[in-house]
Scaffold this active site. Structure first.
Site, PDB file in Angstrom:
ATOM      1  N   PHE A 127      95.989  66.391  54.040  1.00  0.00           N
ATOM      2  CA  PHE A 127      95.976  67.853  54.128  1.00  0.00           C
ATOM      3  C   PHE A 127      96.192  68.204  55.592  1.00  0.00           C
ATOM      4  O   PHE A 127      95.750  67.712  56.446  1.00  0.00           O
ATOM      5  CB  PHE A 127      94.427  68.319  53.713  1.00  0.00           C
ATOM      6  CG  PHE A 127      94.098  69.993  53.844  1.00  0.00           C
ATOM      7  CD1 PHE A 127      94.431  70.617  52.611  1.00  0.00           C
ATOM      8  CD2 PHE A 127      93.841  70.453  54.677  1.00  0.00           C
ATOM      9  CE1 PHE A 127      94.399  71.770  52.333  1.00  0.00           C
ATOM     10  CE2 PHE A 127      93.538  71.983  54.591  1.00  0.00           C
ATOM     11  CZ  PHE A 127      93.954  72.559  53.423  1.00  0.00           C
ATOM     12  N   ASP A 199      87.500  62.267  54.709  1.00  0.00           N
ATOM     13  CA  ASP A 199      87.306  63.420  54.313  1.00  0.00           C
ATOM     14  C   ASP A 199      87.210  63.634  52.781  1.00  0.00           C
ATOM     15  O   ASP A 199      87.781  63.361  51.945  1.00  0.00           O
ATOM     16  CB  ASP A 199      88.721  64.380  54.731  1.00  0.00           C
ATOM     17  CG  ASP A 199      88.677  65.693  54.605  1.00  0.00           C
ATOM     18  OD1 ASP A 199      87.817  66.170  53.752  1.00  0.00           O
ATOM     19  OD2 ASP A 199      89.444  66.418  55.078  1.00  0.00           O
ATOM     20  N   TYR A 224      82.391  74.999  50.312  1.00  0.00           N
ATOM     21  CA  TYR A 224      82.826  76.236  49.267  1.00  0.00           C
ATOM     22  C   TYR A 224      83.573  75.558  48.123  1.00  0.00           C
ATOM     23  O   TYR A 224      83.767  76.378  47.535  1.00  0.00           O
ATOM     24  CB  TYR A 224      83.708  76.978  50.214  1.00  0.00           C
ATOM     25  CG  TYR A 224      84.835  76.565  51.055  1.00  0.00           C
ATOM     26  CD1 TYR A 224      86.035  76.278  50.496  1.00  0.00           C
ATOM     27  CD2 TYR A 224      84.596  76.558  52.458  1.00  0.00           C
ATOM     28  CE1 TYR A 224      87.077  75.853  51.025  1.00  0.00           C
ATOM     29  CE2 TYR A 224      85.728  75.905  53.364  1.00  0.00           C
ATOM     30  CZ  TYR A 224      86.939  75.638  52.398  1.00  0.00           C
ATOM     31  OH  TYR A 224      88.168  75.060  53.286  1.00  0.00           O
ATOM     32  N   LYS A 225      83.924  74.200  48.290  1.00  0.00           N
ATOM     33  CA  LYS A 225      84.608  73.899  47.076  1.00  0.00           C
ATOM     34  C   LYS A 225      83.760  73.463  46.056  1.00  0.00           C
ATOM     35  O   LYS A 225      83.304  74.336  45.618  1.00  0.00           O
ATOM     36  CB  LYS A 225      85.561  72.777  47.449  1.00  0.00           C
ATOM     37  CG  LYS A 225      86.801  73.239  48.367  1.00  0.00           C
ATOM     38  CD  LYS A 225      87.910  72.393  49.177  1.00  0.00           C
ATOM     39  CE  LYS A 225      88.738  72.784  49.889  1.00  0.00           C
ATOM     40  NZ  LYS A 225      89.624  71.815  50.729  1.00  0.00           N
ATOM     41  N   ARG A 373      97.921  73.489  40.091  1.00  0.00           N
ATOM     42  CA  ARG A 373      96.925  72.662  40.180  1.00  0.00           C
ATOM     43  C   ARG A 373      95.605  73.228  39.240  1.00  0.00           C
ATOM     44  O   ARG A 373      95.546  74.403  39.083  1.00  0.00           O
ATOM     45  CB  ARG A 373      96.500  72.757  41.529  1.00  0.00           C
ATOM     46  CG  ARG A 373      95.866  71.493  42.073  1.00  0.00           C
ATOM     47  CD  ARG A 373      95.803  71.609  43.548  1.00  0.00           C
ATOM     48  NE  ARG A 373      94.965  72.848  44.061  1.00  0.00           N
ATOM     49  CZ  ARG A 373      94.473  72.710  45.383  1.00  0.00           C
ATOM     50  NH1 ARG A 373      94.437  71.692  46.066  1.00  0.00           N
ATOM     51  NH2 ARG A 373      93.749  74.056  45.624  1.00  0.00           N
TER      52      ARG A 373
HETATM   53  C1  LIG Z   1      90.019  72.342  51.950  1.00  0.00           C
HETATM   54  C2  LIG Z   1      90.187  71.134  52.960  1.00  0.00           C
HETATM   55  C3  LIG Z   1      89.983  71.167  54.261  1.00  0.00           C
HETATM   56  C4  LIG Z   1      89.617  72.832  54.587  1.00  0.00           C
HETATM   57  O1  LIG Z   1      89.080  72.844  56.088  1.00  0.00           O
HETATM   58  P1  LIG Z   1      88.580  73.912  56.478  1.00  0.00           P
HETATM   59  O2  LIG Z   1      88.192  73.890  58.081  1.00  0.00           O
HETATM   60  O3  LIG Z   1      87.237  74.305  55.819  1.00  0.00           O
HETATM   61  O4  LIG Z   1      89.377  75.370  56.460  1.00  0.00           O
HETATM   62  C5  LIG Z   1      90.057  70.418  54.853  1.00  0.00           C
HETATM   63  N1  LIG Z   1      90.555  69.090  54.619  1.00  0.00           N
HETATM   64  C6  LIG Z   1      91.011  69.004  53.331  1.00  0.00           C
HETATM   65  C7  LIG Z   1      91.363  67.638  52.809  1.00  0.00           C
HETATM   66  C8  LIG Z   1      90.629  70.126  52.572  1.00  0.00           C
HETATM   67  O5  LIG Z   1      91.132  70.077  51.207  1.00  0.00           O
END
Ligand SMILES: *Cc1c(COP(=O)(O)O)cnc(C)c1O
Length: 414
Positions: A127, A199, A224-225, A373
């Site tokens: 990501f 992560d 939030y996921k 997705r």
């Molecule tokens: C959604 C996601 C994030 C989001 O990071 P934020 O700081 O909350 O915006 C980070 N890493 C991964 C792998 C994600 O899927």
């Protein structure tokens, strides 16, 4: 999986041990929500709890609430609730900040523990924020002290060499849903003296995780996921107990101080996980996340995983049996044990298809350039939702509905 009948699908919903959990969510009628991997649906308890926090705690009890309603303890209390879901014993998880900021903190800690090594190894498909945060850290520490190295997945294990300081991986790939073997990779890294940062953005709340058992060093994840904490909910981080006495992190805000209310002139870190706090907790948002986590209180994560796999297998089986859908190519691993709780398909017109799906009541998402997705959240996704979604998808693709101009407008957020 053999092709299944409508009656079979209804039977699965009827006998689903997690079936009743859906009643704990407020979902719009006539919407099939397959985007809980990006923003979890709202647990009904969030409304009541937010009202209580606003009207009773904030409006009425005002600043007294820091003690009376234990606002000050929220980061740890919420951290403990998340800990159960990710296989962490008490005192190792704290809720705070965003995933990006938490990554910066734990990466800094890990690099500081590795004085003679400078490479942060990751995967090229990780990501973006994860890779950007390493670039940011490198800009602070200097390129000699911190270098990012990304490799493709097929050579990851051979890239675990003794110059690597930290292996930073996302357990479930945000595009393909590919699930990495946390135990194996953590082990291999440790054999070379490499520390690991995982992560868990797309795995916390989606599958059983065993951070302690795998001897993970550090981890971060999103609120939030799959944890359903609401848009912009605070994130979390994990630091293994064995490191807590030796670590430091550079965002030395007063909340991470040993005695914040001594207002001392110099920083002295808390000796436990609290040193990862920086500023004042996001009370309203964190309170809602705490209430949302209670939905998981009686959920067996292995049972949740079983349903997640069954939902995804059903989706694949239905897509494969539909000749009109052979333009879609599965971009996720085929064996279920190599996937998280989402599926990705490629199609040249993925963007238009996604917009058309939304118009027809199916919320999925699009990832540039050509990925569609679908996220499966076993707490509120039903088998019948999968069947309906595939029917709608078939209609959109076979009738080329995605070509309509209204489905080809680029939005700011995809
Ligand atoms: C959604 C996601 C994030 C989001 O990071 P934020 O700081 O909350 O915006 C980070 N890493 C991964 C792998 C994600 O899927």
């Amino acid at each position: 999986m053999n092709v299944v009948s409508q009656a079979q699908i209804e039977q699965w919903d009827k006998s689903d041990p997690l079936g009743a959990k859906r009643l704990e969510f407020s979902l719009p009628k006539d919407v099939i929500y397959l985007d809980g991997n990006s923003l979890g649906a709202m647990p009904s308890v969030a409304t009541e709890h937010a009202k209580h926090v606003l009207e009773q705690q904030w409006a009425n009890d005002l600043i007294i609430s820091w003690n009376k309603h234990k606002w000050i303890d929220l980061p740890l209390a919420v951290g403990e609730k998340i800990a159960r879901l990710i296989g962490a014993a008490s005192g190792q998880v704290i809720c705070c900040d965003s995933t990006s900021i938490n990554l910066f903190k734990v990466l800094s800690s890990a690099m500081a523990l590795q004085k003679t090594r400078s490479v942060v190894l990751s995967l090229s498909g990780n990501f973006p924020t994860d890779l950007y945060m390493v670039e940011g850290l490198a800009s602070v520490l200097g390129q000699d002290a911190c270098k990012v190295k990304w490799v493709d997945e097929d050579i990851l294990e051979s890239a675990l060499t003794t110059d690597v300081a930290v292996l930073m991986l996302t357990q479930v790939d945000f595009r393909s849903g590919r699930l990495l073997n946390m135990e194996r990779l953590t082990n291999l890294a440790h054999q070379k003296g490499i520390l690991v940062v995982w992560d868990l953005a797309h795995s916390a709340g989606a599958l059983p995780i065993a951070l302690d058992e795998c001897q993970v060093d550090f981890a971060v994840g999103c609120g939030y996921k799959y944890l359903n904490g609401g848009p912009g909910a605070p994130a979390f981080l994990y630091v293994a107990k064995r490191h807590q006495k030796n670590v430091s992190q550079p965002l030395k805000g007063w909340m991470g101080h040993k005695r914040p209310f001594a207002f001392a002139g110099h920083y002295q870190p808390a000796e436990d996980i609290n040193q990862y706090l920086c500023g004042t907790p996001n009370v309203i948002s964190m309170s809602i996340l705490e209430a949302a986590l209670d939905v998981f209180a009686d959920v067996n994560m292995h049972q949740l995983r079983e349903k997640s796999v069954a939902l995804s297998e059903l989706f694949i089986a239905l897509v494969q049996k539909e000749p009109q859908l052979n333009e879609l190519s599965l971009a996720s691993p085929i064996p279920a044990e190599l996937r998280g709780s989402q599926l990705a398909f490629r199609h040249k017109h993925a963007h238009g298809i996604c917009q058309a799906l939304i118009k027809h009541g199916v919320i999925a998402d699009f990832r540039a350039p050509d990925t569609l997705r679908f996220g499966f959240t076993p707490l509120y996704t039903r088998y019948q939702d999968i069947a309906k979604c595939v029917n709608i998808l078939t209609n959109i693709i076979s009738q080329k509905i995605y070509q309509h101009p209204e489905f080809n407008v680029q939005q700011k957020v995809t």
